[in-house]
Design an enzyme around this catalytic site. Structure first.
Site, PDB file in Angstrom:
ATOM      1  N   ASP A  11       0.839  -1.009   0.042  1.00 57.26           N
ATOM      2  CA  ASP A  11       0.074  -0.014   0.083  1.00 57.26           C
ATOM      3  C   ASP A  11       0.894   1.375  -0.102  1.00 57.26           C
ATOM      4  O   ASP A  11       1.971   0.888   0.290  1.00 57.26           O
ATOM      5  CB  ASP A  11      -0.907  -0.009   1.181  1.00 57.26           C
ATOM      6  CG  ASP A  11      -1.654   1.037   1.140  1.00 57.26           C
ATOM      7  OD1 ASP A  11      -2.342   1.640   0.444  1.00 57.26           O
ATOM      8  OD2 ASP A  11      -1.867   1.640   2.242  1.00 57.26           O
ATOM      9  N   SER A  12       0.348   2.558  -0.265  1.00 57.04           N
ATOM     10  CA  SER A  12       0.992   3.700  -0.420  1.00 57.04           C
ATOM     11  C   SER A  12       1.312   4.069   1.322  1.00 57.04           C
ATOM     12  O   SER A  12       0.803   5.163   1.444  1.00 57.04           O
ATOM     13  CB  SER A  12       0.099   4.404  -0.990  1.00 57.04           C
ATOM     14  OG  SER A  12      -1.002   5.022  -0.471  1.00 57.04           O
ATOM     15  N   TYR A  43      -0.738   7.776  -3.016  1.00 56.38           N
ATOM     16  CA  TYR A  43      -0.902   7.805  -4.518  1.00 56.38           C
ATOM     17  C   TYR A  43      -1.868   8.461  -5.081  1.00 56.38           C
ATOM     18  O   TYR A  43      -1.760   8.596  -6.405  1.00 56.38           O
ATOM     19  CB  TYR A  43      -1.247   6.032  -4.638  1.00 56.38           C
ATOM     20  CG  TYR A  43       0.273   5.301  -4.498  1.00 56.38           C
ATOM     21  CD1 TYR A  43       1.285   5.658  -3.837  1.00 56.38           C
ATOM     22  CD2 TYR A  43       0.126   3.879  -4.762  1.00 56.38           C
ATOM     23  CE1 TYR A  43       2.477   4.971  -3.797  1.00 56.38           C
ATOM     24  CE2 TYR A  43       1.111   3.056  -4.458  1.00 56.38           C
ATOM     25  CZ  TYR A  43       2.321   3.451  -4.020  1.00 56.38           C
ATOM     26  OH  TYR A  43       3.229   2.607  -3.684  1.00 56.38           O
ATOM     27  N   GLY A  44      -2.967   8.680  -4.582  1.00 52.99           N
ATOM     28  CA  GLY A  44      -4.239   9.316  -5.001  1.00 52.99           C
ATOM     29  C   GLY A  44      -3.761  10.667  -5.720  1.00 52.99           C
ATOM     30  O   GLY A  44      -4.874  11.054  -6.291  1.00 52.99           O
ATOM     31  N   CYS A  74      -4.540  -1.118  -1.978  1.00 53.81           N
ATOM     32  CA  CYS A  74      -4.834   0.615  -2.075  1.00 53.81           C
ATOM     33  C   CYS A  74      -5.558   0.579  -3.203  1.00 53.81           C
ATOM     34  O   CYS A  74      -5.514  -0.039  -4.377  1.00 53.81           O
ATOM     35  CB  CYS A  74      -3.048   1.262  -2.449  1.00 53.81           C
ATOM     36  SG  CYS A  74      -3.294   2.543  -3.095  1.00 53.81           S
ATOM     37  N   ASN A  75      -6.802   1.242  -3.274  1.00 55.12           N
ATOM     38  CA  ASN A  75      -7.733   1.724  -4.165  1.00 55.12           C
ATOM     39  C   ASN A  75      -7.155   2.299  -5.323  1.00 55.12           C
ATOM     40  O   ASN A  75      -7.548   1.804  -6.330  1.00 55.12           O
ATOM     41  CB  ASN A  75      -9.001   2.464  -3.328  1.00 55.12           C
ATOM     42  CG  ASN A  75      -9.837   1.875  -2.518  1.00 55.12           C
ATOM     43  OD1 ASN A  75     -10.914   1.076  -2.723  1.00 55.12           O
ATOM     44  ND2 ASN A  75      -9.159   1.719  -1.291  1.00 55.12           N
ATOM     45  N   THR A  76      -6.443   3.226  -5.169  1.00 54.06           N
ATOM     46  CA  THR A  76      -5.653   3.988  -6.111  1.00 54.06           C
ATOM     47  C   THR A  76      -4.615   3.212  -7.199  1.00 54.06           C
ATOM     48  O   THR A  76      -4.960   2.866  -8.525  1.00 54.06           O
ATOM     49  CB  THR A  76      -5.000   5.088  -5.730  1.00 54.06           C
ATOM     50  OG1 THR A  76      -5.939   6.242  -5.009  1.00 54.06           O
ATOM     51  CG2 THR A  76      -4.328   5.991  -6.801  1.00 54.06           C
ATOM     52  N   GLU A 152      -1.176   9.268   8.136  1.00 54.82           N
ATOM     53  CA  GLU A 152       0.349   8.696   8.000  1.00 54.82           C
ATOM     54  C   GLU A 152       1.065   9.366   8.895  1.00 54.82           C
ATOM     55  O   GLU A 152       2.141   8.783   9.597  1.00 54.82           O
ATOM     56  CB  GLU A 152       0.890   8.933   6.753  1.00 54.82           C
ATOM     57  CG  GLU A 152       0.564   8.148   5.483  1.00 54.82           C
ATOM     58  CD  GLU A 152       0.947   6.914   5.720  1.00 54.82           C
ATOM     59  OE1 GLU A 152       2.216   6.746   5.894  1.00 54.82           O
ATOM     60  OE2 GLU A 152       0.537   5.870   5.277  1.00 54.82           O
ATOM     61  N   CYS A 184     -10.661   4.087   0.289  1.00 53.99           N
ATOM     62  CA  CYS A 184      -9.324   4.144   0.707  1.00 53.99           C
ATOM     63  C   CYS A 184      -8.961   3.504   1.823  1.00 53.99           C
ATOM     64  O   CYS A 184      -9.580   3.415   2.786  1.00 53.99           O
ATOM     65  CB  CYS A 184      -8.987   5.724   1.044  1.00 53.99           C
ATOM     66  SG  CYS A 184      -7.095   5.866   1.130  1.00 53.99           S
ATOM     67  N   THR A 185      -7.830   2.548   1.800  1.00 56.04           N
ATOM     68  CA  THR A 185      -7.501   1.761   2.817  1.00 56.04           C
ATOM     69  C   THR A 185      -7.205   2.324   4.073  1.00 56.04           C
ATOM     70  O   THR A 185      -7.262   1.631   5.249  1.00 56.04           O
ATOM     71  CB  THR A 185      -6.787   0.424   2.352  1.00 56.04           C
ATOM     72  OG1 THR A 185      -5.281   1.105   1.902  1.00 56.04           O
ATOM     73  CG2 THR A 185      -7.262  -0.144   1.368  1.00 56.04           C
ATOM     74  N   HIS A 186      -6.592   3.639   4.084  1.00 53.10           N
ATOM     75  CA  HIS A 186      -6.318   4.227   5.320  1.00 53.10           C
ATOM     76  C   HIS A 186      -7.612   4.766   6.161  1.00 53.10           C
ATOM     77  O   HIS A 186      -7.713   4.859   7.320  1.00 53.10           O
ATOM     78  CB  HIS A 186      -5.809   5.652   4.981  1.00 53.10           C
ATOM     79  CG  HIS A 186      -4.363   5.567   4.605  1.00 53.10           C
ATOM     80  ND1 HIS A 186      -3.911   4.957   3.057  1.00 53.10           N
ATOM     81  CD2 HIS A 186      -2.909   5.967   5.050  1.00 53.10           C
ATOM     82  CE1 HIS A 186      -2.598   5.036   3.029  1.00 53.10           C
ATOM     83  NE2 HIS A 186      -2.140   5.522   4.188  1.00 53.10           N
TER      84      HIS A 186
END
Length: 263
Positions: A11-12, A43-44, A74-76, A152, A184-186
């Site tokens: 993931d980002s 990444y988005g 990561c969705n993006t 983050e 978004c996985t965050h």
């Protein structure tokens, strides 16, 4: 490829650990290697070509470490790179996209909200998924600009984060949504805060459990499920702050190593 090789996840940053936790819950005997590309988060806000190059870099590193399957957490990254990865590498890939279908099927108000990154909302895959599953309902989209850097930085409960969420949720609440899809996985790390800001009737939905089920199904289909019945080993790599990644994994009691790696 050995059944007891690890599952790779990237993931980002730290967001994909929300997906990792669901996978580990469903597949407790599978070893894993996780890459947190926090140096390049989010990444988005990057272009498609740059996202693709980052995904190639992450994939090749996980393959060098012997991963038998790769989860693009990561969705993006999924919406911009999954087709390329599947066409150019031999291992199975599991992708992630916003859970529009279950939200659309469950919605009574016929209005759902989607909070996602620019890279996901502007992607062709997101458009196709929306058209396929939600053409009879209204989707209120909002780009969660600024949320990933705050998460983050470990500022999940900060006033700054709360203020941004209020700003993004207000138009959705005004439209009477009854589902909020986290794209978004965050964002699952924001669920406790989201619950304080949303009306009680709004259900929050993310992709974690569905991704875990799909990972198990693909491993089974390819005869790659681990044969081990002992506790598995988990290695987490970050190219940024080890302390931040460690914080988000404090609830993981199993054997784990969290390391800095320049990648």
């Amino acid at each position: 490829m050995s059944n007891n090789n690890p599952i790779g996840v990237f993931d980002s940053g730290i967001g994909g650990t929300s997906i990792w936790k669901e996978i580990h819950k469903m597949l407790p005997y599978e070893g894993t290697i996780y890459l947190a590309d926090s140096k390049n988060a989010p990444y988005g806000e990057k272009g498609k070509d740059q996202i693709l190059q980052l995904c190639i870099k992450n994939t090749e590193l996980l393959l060098k470490k012997g991963c038998k399957i790769i989860v693009v957490a990561c969705n993006t990254a999924t919406t911009n790179a999954i087709d390329y990865l599947r066409n150019n590498y031999a291992v199975p890939f599991i992708g992630i996209e916003p859970a529009i279908k279950p939200a659309a099927l469950g919605s009574q108000s016929k209005k759902i909200g989607i909070l996602a990154t620019k890279g996901t909302l502007s992607s062709e895959l997101f458009y196709k998924t929306s058209m396929q599953h939600a053409h009879t309902i209204s989707i209120i989209e909002r780009e969660g600009k600024g949320l990933v850097p705050l998460i983050e930085a470990g500022k999940v409960h900060a006033e700054e984060t709360k203020a941004l969420l209020k700003q993004y949720l207000h138009p959705m609440i005004a439209e009477n949504i009854d589902y909020l899809v986290l794209g978004c996985t965050h964002y699952p790390y924001l669920i406790p805060l989201l619950k304080t800001l949303l009306p009680l009737q709004v259900k929050i939905i993310d992709s974690g459990e569905a991704v875990a089920r799909q990972t198990k199904a693909i491993l089974d289909r390819n005869d790659l499920l681990s044969t081990s019945k002992t506790s598995s080993k988990h290695i987490f790599y970050t190219n940024s702050e080890v302390a931040i990644l460690t914080h988000f994994l404090n609830d993981v009691k199993e054997q784990k190593e969290i390391k800095y790696l320049a990648f």
